[in-house]
Design a protein around this motif. Structure first.
Motif, PDB file in Angstrom:
ATOM      1  N   GLU A  75       0.837  -1.210   0.000  1.00 20.10           N
ATOM      2  CA  GLU A  75       0.000   0.000   0.000  1.00 20.10           C
ATOM      3  C   GLU A  75       0.870   1.257   0.000  1.00 20.10           C
ATOM      4  N   LYS A  88       2.152   1.742  -3.526  1.00 19.25           N
ATOM      5  CA  LYS A  88       1.094   2.247  -4.406  1.00 19.25           C
ATOM      6  C   LYS A  88       0.911   3.753  -4.247  1.00 19.25           C
ATOM      7  N   THR A 120       1.685   6.380  -7.352  1.00 17.46           N
ATOM      8  CA  THR A 120       0.614   7.223  -7.920  1.00 17.46           C
ATOM      9  C   THR A 120       1.059   8.678  -8.074  1.00 17.46           C
ATOM     10  N   LEU A 145      -3.952  -0.128 -10.516  1.00 16.05           N
ATOM     11  CA  LEU A 145      -2.512  -0.209 -10.281  1.00 16.05           C
ATOM     12  C   LEU A 145      -2.227  -1.477  -9.474  1.00 16.05           C
ATOM     13  N   ILE A 158       0.673  -4.177  -7.929  1.00 16.22           N
ATOM     14  CA  ILE A 158       2.061  -4.399  -7.554  1.00 16.22           C
ATOM     15  C   ILE A 158       2.237  -5.878  -7.218  1.00 16.22           C
TER      16      ILE A 158
END
Length: 223
Positions: free
Chosen positions: A85, A88, A92, A101, A103
């Motif tokens: 998280e 991400k 972004t 998105l 990962i």
């Protein structure tokens, strides 16, 4: 005059694949390349201690998939996926808005057979003032014990402040660089020492990738 060609670039489309997979028009092509480079630089810098070998990026119209190949996946994933998280949120900020998105953190089960990780480990030892010959020989032994059919390690640069630049290299086993079907992994790293910058290269030969008998028999039958 001999020309040096990257073992990875020479085999793309045969037994190697592109690290960035997407299609773009003239308007977005340069922007995609810049974003890919920013993503890789950010991840390699922030997670430098996580043994990241390579980062592949896939794009579709509204989807961005980032695959991180690492020898220490637990350090990146974190507790209950908290690390993903965090990545991400940071990514972004580096890319244009996308709907999805993803990962993916993929583990490298044998780090000693990954040329990039081997080169980085040698560079790390050189920065800790380990003797260059010793670091190269130990790395070569680890690679061969892991099951490689051949390996070559090399360093080039100023080892001591008072000395001139020199090249040191060791090789064991076979390394058929001109054989396209040969599965050869290649890695490059740099060590920043008191004497200057030392470049480290590693080639690992894992065997030949041959077409399976079944698939060749099917093609023969169709013809």
């Amino acid at each position: 005059m001999g020309q040096k060609v990257s073992p990875i670039g020479l085999r793309i489309g045969v037994n190697k694949d592109w690290e960035s997979t997407w299609y773009a028009d003239k308007k977005t092509f340069a922007a995609n390349i810049k974003e890919d480079q920013d993503i890789r630089n950010f991840l390699k810098k922030k997670y430098s201690a996580c043994a990241i070998s390579k980062i592949t990026i896939e794009r579709t119209e509204n989807k961005l998939i980032i695959n991180i190949f690492t020898g220490k996946p637990g350090m990146i994933i974190g507790s209950k996926g908290a690390g993903i998280e965090v990545i991400k949120k940071e990514i972004t900020k580096l890319v244009r808005p996308v709907k999805t998105l993803l990962i993916n953190v993929k583990e490298i089960k044998k780090p000693d057979l990954d040329a990039q990780l081997v080169a980085e480990s040698i560079a790390e030892q050189l920065e800790k003032r380990v003797a260059g010959k010793r670091a190269l020989k130990q790395a070569l032994q680890r690679v061969m014990k892991a099951g490689a059919k051949g390996c070559r390690v090399q360093m080039c640069g100023v080892v001591k402040v008072s000395d001139k630049a020199m090249t040191e290299k060791y090789m064991e086993g076979s390394l058929p660089l001109q054989t396209i079907r040969a599965d050869i992994d290649y890695g490059v790293a740099a060590a920043h020492t008191a004497g200057g910058k030392i470049g480290v290269k590693c080639w690992i030969y894992k065997g030949e990738i041959l077409q399976s008998k079944k698939s060749s028999d099917k093609k023969g039958g169709q013809e």
